[in-house]
Design a protein around this motif. Structure first.
Motif, PDB file in Angstrom:
ATOM      1  N   PHE A 261       0.847  -1.192   0.000  1.00 46.04           N
ATOM      2  CA  PHE A 261       0.000   0.000   0.000  1.00 46.04           C
ATOM      3  C   PHE A 261       0.886   1.246   0.000  1.00 46.04           C
ATOM      4  O   PHE A 261       1.980   1.242   0.576  1.00 46.04           O
ATOM      5  CB  PHE A 261      -0.908   0.037   1.228  1.00 46.04           C
ATOM      6  CG  PHE A 261      -1.924  -1.056   1.274  1.00 46.04           C
ATOM      7  CD1 PHE A 261      -3.211  -0.840   0.800  1.00 46.04           C
ATOM      8  CD2 PHE A 261      -1.598  -2.308   1.786  1.00 46.04           C
ATOM      9  CE1 PHE A 261      -4.153  -1.851   0.836  1.00 46.04           C
ATOM     10  CE2 PHE A 261      -2.542  -3.323   1.821  1.00 46.04           C
ATOM     11  CZ  PHE A 261      -3.820  -3.098   1.341  1.00 46.04           C
ATOM     12  N   THR A 262       0.406   2.302  -0.649  1.00 43.33           N
ATOM     13  CA  THR A 262       1.087   3.594  -0.587  1.00 43.33           C
ATOM     14  C   THR A 262       0.117   4.621  -0.016  1.00 43.33           C
ATOM     15  O   THR A 262      -1.039   4.697  -0.434  1.00 43.33           O
ATOM     16  CB  THR A 262       1.573   4.054  -1.977  1.00 43.33           C
ATOM     17  OG1 THR A 262       0.465   4.112  -2.875  1.00 43.33           O
ATOM     18  CG2 THR A 262       2.624   3.114  -2.516  1.00 43.33           C
ATOM     19  N   LEU A 263       0.615   5.407   0.914  1.00 44.92           N
ATOM     20  CA  LEU A 263      -0.223   6.377   1.618  1.00 44.92           C
ATOM     21  C   LEU A 263       0.309   7.779   1.359  1.00 44.92           C
ATOM     22  O   LEU A 263       1.472   8.073   1.630  1.00 44.92           O
ATOM     23  CB  LEU A 263      -0.207   6.081   3.117  1.00 44.92           C
ATOM     24  CG  LEU A 263      -1.057   6.971   4.029  1.00 44.92           C
ATOM     25  CD1 LEU A 263      -2.531   6.874   3.671  1.00 44.92           C
ATOM     26  CD2 LEU A 263      -0.834   6.587   5.492  1.00 44.92           C
ATOM     27  N   SER A 264      -0.532   8.642   0.788  1.00 42.28           N
ATOM     28  CA  SER A 264      -0.176  10.040   0.545  1.00 42.28           C
ATOM     29  C   SER A 264      -0.874  10.906   1.581  1.00 42.28           C
ATOM     30  O   SER A 264      -2.103  10.875   1.686  1.00 42.28           O
ATOM     31  CB  SER A 264      -0.607  10.465  -0.863  1.00 42.28           C
ATOM     32  OG  SER A 264       0.064   9.693  -1.842  1.00 42.28           O
ATOM     33  N   LEU A 265      -0.092  11.666   2.332  1.00 39.18           N
ATOM     34  CA  LEU A 265      -0.643  12.509   3.396  1.00 39.18           C
ATOM     35  C   LEU A 265      -0.365  13.990   3.181  1.00 39.18           C
ATOM     36  O   LEU A 265      -0.989  14.832   3.823  1.00 39.18           O
ATOM     37  CB  LEU A 265      -0.058  12.086   4.756  1.00 39.18           C
ATOM     38  CG  LEU A 265      -0.308  10.634   5.180  1.00 39.18           C
ATOM     39  CD1 LEU A 265       0.367  10.367   6.518  1.00 39.18           C
ATOM     40  CD2 LEU A 265      -1.795  10.340   5.271  1.00 39.18           C
TER      41      LEU A 265
ATOM     42  N   LEU B 252      -5.077   6.701  -0.053  1.00 39.47           N
ATOM     43  CA  LEU B 252      -4.526   5.367   0.183  1.00 39.47           C
ATOM     44  C   LEU B 252      -4.720   4.527  -1.075  1.00 39.47           C
ATOM     45  O   LEU B 252      -5.838   4.416  -1.587  1.00 39.47           O
ATOM     46  CB  LEU B 252      -5.223   4.706   1.374  1.00 39.47           C
ATOM     47  CG  LEU B 252      -4.800   3.264   1.711  1.00 39.47           C
ATOM     48  CD1 LEU B 252      -3.332   3.203   2.140  1.00 39.47           C
ATOM     49  CD2 LEU B 252      -5.695   2.681   2.817  1.00 39.47           C
ATOM     50  N   LYS B 253      -3.619   3.975  -1.596  1.00 38.50           N
ATOM     51  CA  LYS B 253      -3.689   3.133  -2.788  1.00 38.50           C
ATOM     52  C   LYS B 253      -3.208   1.733  -2.454  1.00 38.50           C
ATOM     53  O   LYS B 253      -2.206   1.549  -1.758  1.00 38.50           O
ATOM     54  CB  LYS B 253      -2.830   3.707  -3.922  1.00 38.50           C
ATOM     55  CG  LYS B 253      -3.381   4.960  -4.553  1.00 38.50           C
ATOM     56  CD  LYS B 253      -2.503   5.413  -5.711  1.00 38.50           C
ATOM     57  CE  LYS B 253      -3.050   6.677  -6.353  1.00 38.50           C
ATOM     58  NZ  LYS B 253      -2.166   7.164  -7.454  1.00 38.50           N
ATOM     59  N   GLY B 254      -3.938   0.746  -2.966  1.00 34.63           N
ATOM     60  CA  GLY B 254      -3.565  -0.641  -2.784  1.00 34.63           C
ATOM     61  C   GLY B 254      -3.250  -1.305  -4.104  1.00 34.63           C
ATOM     62  O   GLY B 254      -3.149  -0.641  -5.139  1.00 34.63           O
ATOM     63  N   PRO B 255      -3.107  -2.603  -4.114  1.00 32.93           N
ATOM     64  CA  PRO B 255      -2.773  -3.317  -5.354  1.00 32.93           C
ATOM     65  C   PRO B 255      -3.808  -3.122  -6.462  1.00 32.93           C
ATOM     66  O   PRO B 255      -3.481  -3.248  -7.642  1.00 32.93           O
ATOM     67  CB  PRO B 255      -2.728  -4.784  -4.903  1.00 32.93           C
ATOM     68  CG  PRO B 255      -2.485  -4.726  -3.423  1.00 32.93           C
ATOM     69  CD  PRO B 255      -3.181  -3.498  -2.950  1.00 32.93           C
TER      70      PRO B 255
ATOM     71  N   LEU C  12      -7.320   2.880  -5.680  1.00 37.15           N
ATOM     72  CA  LEU C  12      -7.654   3.655  -4.491  1.00 37.15           C
ATOM     73  C   LEU C  12      -8.446   2.829  -3.491  1.00 37.15           C
ATOM     74  O   LEU C  12      -9.323   2.039  -3.872  1.00 37.15           O
ATOM     75  CB  LEU C  12      -8.466   4.892  -4.876  1.00 37.15           C
ATOM     76  CG  LEU C  12      -7.701   6.030  -5.572  1.00 37.15           C
ATOM     77  CD1 LEU C  12      -8.671   7.122  -5.999  1.00 37.15           C
ATOM     78  CD2 LEU C  12      -6.639   6.608  -4.652  1.00 37.15           C
ATOM     79  N   VAL C  13      -8.132   3.039  -2.226  1.00 36.83           N
ATOM     80  CA  VAL C  13      -8.820   2.332  -1.142  1.00 36.83           C
ATOM     81  C   VAL C  13      -9.543   3.367  -0.292  1.00 36.83           C
ATOM     82  O   VAL C  13      -8.923   4.326   0.193  1.00 36.83           O
ATOM     83  CB  VAL C  13      -7.823   1.546  -0.270  1.00 36.83           C
ATOM     84  CG1 VAL C  13      -8.552   0.862   0.882  1.00 36.83           C
ATOM     85  CG2 VAL C  13      -7.055   0.538  -1.112  1.00 36.83           C
ATOM     86  N   GLY C  14     -10.828   3.190  -0.120  1.00 33.62           N
ATOM     87  CA  GLY C  14     -11.605   4.104   0.703  1.00 33.62           C
ATOM     88  C   GLY C  14     -11.709   3.609   2.134  1.00 33.62           C
ATOM     89  O   GLY C  14     -11.859   2.407   2.377  1.00 33.62           O
TER      90      GLY C  14
ATOM     91  N   LEU D  91      -5.901  -3.492   5.455  1.00 33.43           N
ATOM     92  CA  LEU D  91      -4.483  -3.538   5.101  1.00 33.43           C
ATOM     93  C   LEU D  91      -3.855  -4.913   5.231  1.00 33.43           C
ATOM     94  O   LEU D  91      -2.746  -5.135   4.717  1.00 33.43           O
ATOM     95  CB  LEU D  91      -3.699  -2.561   5.985  1.00 33.43           C
ATOM     96  CG  LEU D  91      -4.161  -1.096   5.973  1.00 33.43           C
ATOM     97  CD1 LEU D  91      -3.408  -0.301   7.035  1.00 33.43           C
ATOM     98  CD2 LEU D  91      -3.925  -0.477   4.603  1.00 33.43           C
ATOM     99  N   GLY D  92      -4.527  -5.840   5.919  1.00 29.88           N
ATOM    100  CA  GLY D  92      -3.942  -7.149   6.201  1.00 29.88           C
ATOM    101  C   GLY D  92      -3.418  -7.199   7.624  1.00 29.88           C
ATOM    102  O   GLY D  92      -3.043  -6.177   8.203  1.00 29.88           O
ATOM    103  N   GLN D  93      -3.359  -8.380   8.171  1.00 32.14           N
ATOM    104  CA  GLN D  93      -2.974  -8.546   9.573  1.00 32.14           C
ATOM    105  C   GLN D  93      -1.552  -8.093   9.856  1.00 32.14           C
ATOM    106  O   GLN D  93      -1.245  -7.601  10.942  1.00 32.14           O
ATOM    107  CB  GLN D  93      -3.128 -10.024   9.976  1.00 32.14           C
ATOM    108  CG  GLN D  93      -4.564 -10.515   9.998  1.00 32.14           C
ATOM    109  CD  GLN D  93      -5.424  -9.791  11.023  1.00 32.14           C
ATOM    110  OE1 GLN D  93      -4.984  -9.568  12.145  1.00 32.14           O
ATOM    111  NE2 GLN D  93      -6.638  -9.414  10.623  1.00 32.14           N
TER     112      GLN D  93
END
Length: 664
Positions: free
Chosen positions: A12-16, A22-25, A28-30, A84-86
């Motif tokens: 995942f990549t997180l832009s703050l 938040l982007k995943g494979p 975009l992830v909401g 995000l996964g465990q």
């Protein structure tokens, strides 16, 4: 010795920096709520340092009872692990940390680049800083607000320092225009940083604008006195003293420079050349001779800021003041394709300025107009008239050149001809037109890859294609940014290039601050450019500075009332009036916008939204029915377009669209 395998990229990549993203494979992830986003942002900013559970619960749920706050934290951590996964969150008893191998964050990358300090690293760091830390996340908790304010200030100061250091590096490489932009961006973040002000002064001086650098120093001194009750520090004043010495050493232009000024346009240039003959005083008052000469000189200066023109220098034009020669003979002497002439007459307390533009080859009058103004402040009047004339003459010449290029045989087209033909289709504002424009501009670039105007025009076409319904390649936005950046690098004094680059940074790149800086620079470079004022107005309209947007867009309409871009600037006006709640004004300008360009989809949307605002619901639904007969736009589509950057305004706009009948 075996090489160590590179570490795998985070899942995942997180832009703050700027908006939370938040982007995943799979894209975009909401996240379901702001506090969940806030928790992830805090863990990312403090990673890999573990954080105590009690600190986390107080941060985001401090106003709740302790038991409820702890329960809310447990639920939030559960939801984050589900997304995000465990393995993304590490737990060690009462401590929680984010695994940076699973979630990569721009904050850590930004800090590492700033610490690196090399030119390329600083450039990358400033590109990463797209705005204040998570400027779209609002959490009404004291702990969060205090942490966020402190962290925003820390990161902002890091960014300012990086921008100043980058600007100093650009100066050492002889790139004054790039240094100036770095300084202006640093100043936009913190206007009290004198190192940024000094950078701007040095960059202006290095660009040959020493007098402007000294004037800037005076403005800084005034601002510091007003805001802090003090003056510039010793280093800033010492720099100003050095610049004054440089200014005093400047003498009359060298003989070679005078010769160059008297010469005509560069042989072989395919840009149209314009000569402005001294305007005649027909009022009988000899005092008006000074005014007439001032207007002529100011028109020449204003026209020279349009980089698409070759403008004959004032020294050459004024040499023909009293000579008994025809316009044709003067044009041949000056090597000009267009002659601008005029006269000035005073009647009572009013001044009338008449002007006409002639194509010297055909002796046909291309344009004429007159300007009636009250005689109040002579200098303001001179500025007003000269900028108004220049703003109209430049697009008139462009239109005439476009018509000339369209008449040429397809087998005999130069890079410039293809560029002009591309502009004809580009400014039409239709889906078919922008597709054709992109093709022609690409052909032009294949023949001349360093033409600033073509690079910028193609970038504009690629940015405008999606809103017009034209299909582009997936990397079109990135290509547009690259083309616009190249245009600015080719000519750092080109207002059109800066305006386009600003819009691409603001729109596709989402870099609001830097986009506005480039657009503002465009209006400074060419105050007579309706396009520059229009772009700045559109950026402010979408970015939330609605009152300023209205001023800029009206300025654009006044400067060029017959411009083919009118529908776009009018759309910005109707959007700004919608955001300001002035819906009657919004309806008026929306109707003008779609009348100028019936294909303007956003104009129709803004018309419907403002009609909802004034309670004319059936009319709004009829606009939607007519528009969606061919283009089935949904609320999801409109949300993705994100015409308004401000959340509250966007939601109000989408609500109006739903009321107007747009499907979810």
């Amino acid at each position: 010795m075996t090489e160590t395998a590179p570490a795998p990229s985070p899942s995942f990549t997180l832009s703050l920096l700027g908006r939370f993203e938040l982007k995943g494979p799979h894209g975009l992830v909401g996240l379901p709520n702001k506090k969940l986003a806030g928790l992830l942002a805090y863990l990312a900013c403090t990673s890999p340092q573990p954080q105590h559970r009690e600190k986390l619960s107080t941060l985001l749920w401090g106003s709740h009872f302790e038991a409820q706050a702890k329960q809310n934290l447990r639920q939030a951590l559960f939801k984050l692990r589900h997304v995000l996964g465990q393995s993304a969150l590490r737990s060690d008893g009462e401590f929680i940390s984010l695994d940076v191998a699973v979630v990569g964050c721009d904050i850590l990358q930004f800090q590492e680049l700033v610490e690196n300090g090399h030119h390329e690293a600083l450039s990358a760091a400033t590109d990463l800083y797209r705005g204040p830390l998570v400027d779209d996340i609002g959490v009404n908790e004291q702990g969060w607000s205090e942490w966020l304010a402190g962290e925003r200030e820390r990161l902002s100061e890091l960014a300012v320092g990086a921008m100043v250091a980058l600007g100093e590096s650009e100066l050492s490489r002889g790139r004054a225009s790039h240094a100036l932009l770095a300084g202006q961006r640093a100043n936009a973040l913190n206007s009290m940083r004198e190192d940024a002000h000094r950078l701007i002064m040095r960059a202006l001086s290095a660009a040959g604008r020493n007098a402007e650098a000294l004037k800037y120093h005076q403005a800084v001194a005034t601002m510091l006195k007003r805001e802090l009750g003090t003056g510039p520090d010793a280093a800033t004043n010492a720099l100003a003293a050095e610049l004054r010495k440089v200014q005093e050493q400047k003498t009359a232009p060298a003989t070679a420079e005078i010769a160059a000024e008297q010469a005509g346009p560069t042989i072989g240039s395919d840009k149209p050349s314009v000569a402005v003959l001294p305007f005649q005083n027909r009022g009988g008052d000899t005092e008006q001779e000074y005014f007439a000469d001032g207007v002529t000189a100011d028109i020449i200066t204003a026209l020279s800021r349009f980089r698409e023109l070759v403008v004959i220098a004032a020294g050459s034009s004024f040499a023909f003041r009293d000579k008994a020669m025809t316009s044709q003979q003067i044009a041949q002497q000056l090597g000009a394709q267009y002659l601008l002439s005029g006269h000035i007459r005073q009647a009572g307390n009013r001044i009338r300025v008449s002007a006409e533009l002639t194509h010297t080859g055909s002796e046909a009058q291309v344009w004429s107009s007159r300007y009636d103004r009250p005689l109040v402040d002579i200098f303001d009047l001179q500025d007003d008239v000269s900028s108004s004339v220049a703003a109209v003459v430049a697009p008139v010449v462009r239109s005439a050149e476009i018509e000339r290029a369209r008449r040429k045989p397809p087998t005999d087209l130069s890079a410039y001809d293809l560029y002009l033909r591309g502009l004809h289709h580009l400014w039409g504002g239709t889906r078919e037109g922008v597709i054709k424009a992109i093709d022609l501009l690409r052909q032009s670039l294949s023949l001349d890859q360093q033409r600033t105007a073509t690079l910028a025009a193609l970038a504009w076409g690629l940015v405008m294609a999606p809103p017009l319904g034209a299909t582009t390649s997936p990397d079109a936005a990135a290509e547009a940014i690259g083309l616009a950046r190249r245009a600015v690098e080719e000519d750092g004094e080109d207002a059109f290039a800066h305006a386009v680059y600003g819009f691409t940074l603001f729109g596709p790149a989402g870099d609001n601050d830097q986009g506005r800086i480039h657009a503002s620079e465009a209006t400074r470079l060419n105050p007579s450019s309706a396009f520059a004022w229009g772009v700045l107005g559109m950026i402010d309209s979408m970015g939330g500075a609605y009152a300023n947007a209205v001023q800029c867009l009206h300025r654009s309409l006044v400067l060029s009332p017959e411009d083919r871009m009118l529908h776009l600037w009018m759309t910005g006006l109707t959007a700004s009036y919608f955001a300001l709640g002035q819906h009657e004004e919004g309806v008026t300008w929306a109707r003008k916008s779609v009348r100028h360009n019936p294909s303007n989809g956003t104009g129709h949307r803004m018309l419907a939204a403002n009609l909802v605002g004034v309670g004319r619901l059936e009319e709004a639904r009829e606009v939607t029915r007519m528009r969606d007969a061919t283009q089935k736009t949904t609320i999801r589509d409109l949300r993705a377009m994100r015409f308004f950057k401000q959340h509250e305004t966007l939601e109000r706009y989408l609500s109006a669209q739903q009321t107007a009948g747009v499907a979810d």
